[in-house]
Design an enzyme around this catalytic site. Structure first.
Site, PDB file in Angstrom:
ATOM      1  N   HIS A  58       0.840  -1.203   0.000  1.00  0.00           N
ATOM      2  CA  HIS A  58       0.000   0.000   0.000  1.00  0.00           C
ATOM      3  C   HIS A  58       0.872   1.250   0.000  1.00  0.00           C
ATOM      4  O   HIS A  58       0.690   2.160  -0.821  1.00  0.00           O
ATOM      5  CB  HIS A  58      -0.909  -0.036   1.223  1.00  0.00           C
ATOM      6  CG  HIS A  58      -1.774   1.168   1.399  1.00  0.00           C
ATOM      7  ND1 HIS A  58      -3.144   1.117   1.299  1.00  0.00           N
ATOM      8  CD2 HIS A  58      -1.472   2.472   1.697  1.00  0.00           C
ATOM      9  CE1 HIS A  58      -3.648   2.335   1.501  1.00  0.00           C
ATOM     10  NE2 HIS A  58      -2.658   3.162   1.762  1.00  0.00           N
ATOM     11  N   GLU A  59       1.826   1.280   0.927  1.00  0.00           N
ATOM     12  CA  GLU A  59       2.704   2.450   1.031  1.00  0.00           C
ATOM     13  C   GLU A  59       3.633   2.552  -0.177  1.00  0.00           C
ATOM     14  O   GLU A  59       3.930   3.648  -0.668  1.00  0.00           O
ATOM     15  CB  GLU A  59       3.524   2.390   2.323  1.00  0.00           C
ATOM     16  CG  GLU A  59       2.696   2.298   3.598  1.00  0.00           C
ATOM     17  CD  GLU A  59       1.746   3.468   3.768  1.00  0.00           C
ATOM     18  OE1 GLU A  59       1.966   4.518   3.150  1.00  0.00           O
ATOM     19  OE2 GLU A  59       0.763   3.329   4.512  1.00  0.00           O
ATOM     20  N   HIS A  62       1.864   4.232  -3.067  1.00  0.00           N
ATOM     21  CA  HIS A  62       1.876   5.697  -2.932  1.00  0.00           C
ATOM     22  C   HIS A  62       3.219   6.261  -3.392  1.00  0.00           C
ATOM     23  O   HIS A  62       3.284   7.224  -4.170  1.00  0.00           O
ATOM     24  CB  HIS A  62       1.662   6.097  -1.464  1.00  0.00           C
ATOM     25  CG  HIS A  62       0.256   5.995  -0.982  1.00  0.00           C
ATOM     26  ND1 HIS A  62      -0.815   6.555  -1.649  1.00  0.00           N
ATOM     27  CD2 HIS A  62      -0.260   5.417   0.137  1.00  0.00           C
ATOM     28  CE1 HIS A  62      -1.929   6.309  -0.976  1.00  0.00           C
ATOM     29  NE2 HIS A  62      -1.622   5.617   0.110  1.00  0.00           N
TER      30      HIS A  62
END
Length: 266
Positions: A58-59, A62
């Site tokens: 997820h990170e 980004h």
């Protein structure tokens, strides 16, 4: 040459992430084969490991999207190595989400990579950077539920099936929560570039409290019911029923004792 090597090292997968991935793979194998003496322990480690892997991805999503959008600082910060220890708030991104999974079976949105937004030009790019994280959870949910909606469950052991169902529930809750247009969450980050300067300035002070506000609302029984009805509806659409997610959570919380109904039903 030094610069080139530095750039490669900035993108090299961290041994920490590889270790988490290895734990997930080994405990997934133990869950599938029934090798573990305590199936619940294997399920707990498998689901927790896979959940942390999804948080790292997820990170990473980004950061990687920000890199292509113009923020070249993410590499030097270690965000491209998938190392959760490099996040701005490792506690909020990893430890707290795991605690919430243990306590309530909710996929808490993490979110602690600092993007230098001033380096990025164009509203669409800003929106895409914010959307990239929860879209990863959506993709993870699709992968976890693939055996269910493809009708490919023949030969899949019950414990492994239950573990996948519970992991899918976590991904769906994380995606829904992240996409809420609440300050501080990714959903607000998607629409923020399209708001007027005055609106953004007025909303900005509330951003640190957005997640707390959402979870306070989830304590309201009527709101909680609506939220989990939405989660259940998505899971049913992906071929997973309440029985499978219930048994997955029951196995995950092995310290409470596994419900015998799940053993019979499996």
């Amino acid at each position: 040459m030094t610069t080139a090597l530095s750039r490669r090292s900035d993108r090299r997968i961290s041994p920490v992430f590889l270790g988490i991935l290895a734990v997930t793979a080994v405990t997934g194998w133990a869950t599938w084969t029934g090798f573990a003496a305590q199936p619940g322990v294997a399920v707990f480690l498998f689901v927790t490991g896979a959940w942390v892997v999804s948080l790292c991805l997820h990170e990473y999503a980004h950061a990687r999207t920000a890199l292509h959008g113009g923020d070249i600082s993410v590499g030097a910060k270690g965000y491209l190595t998938l190392n959760p220890l490099k996040y701005t708030h490792a506690l909020l991104s990893i430890v707290l989400p795991v605690i919430f999974v243990i306590m309530g079976g909710i996929g808490l949105p993490g979110g602690a990579v600092f993007i230098e937004r001033n380096r990025i030009k164009g509203r669409w790019r800003h929106s895409l950077i914010s959307a990239a994280g929860p879209l990863t959870n959506v993709l993870f949910a699709v992968v976890c539920t693939a055996p269910f909606w493809l009708g490919a469950l023949d030969g899949v052991p019950a414990d492994f099936r239950f573990a996948l169902a519970f992991l899918a529930l976590l991904q769906v809750t994380a995606a829904i929560l992240n996409f809420l247009p609440v300050p501080g969450l990714d959903g607000y980050g998607v629409i923020e570039p399209w708001l007027s300067y005055n609106v953004r300035r007025q909303v900005e002070p509330f951003a640190p409290f957005g997640l707390l506000f959402v979870f306070a609302l989830l304590w309201v029984p009527s709101v909680n019911a609506v939220f989990f009805d939405a989660v259940d509806a998505v899971l049913r659409g992906l071929g997973i029923d309440d029985f499978e997610t219930y048994c997955g959570q029951s196995l995950f919380r092995f310290w409470q004792g596994t419900d015998e109904f799940c053993s019979v039903g499996g």
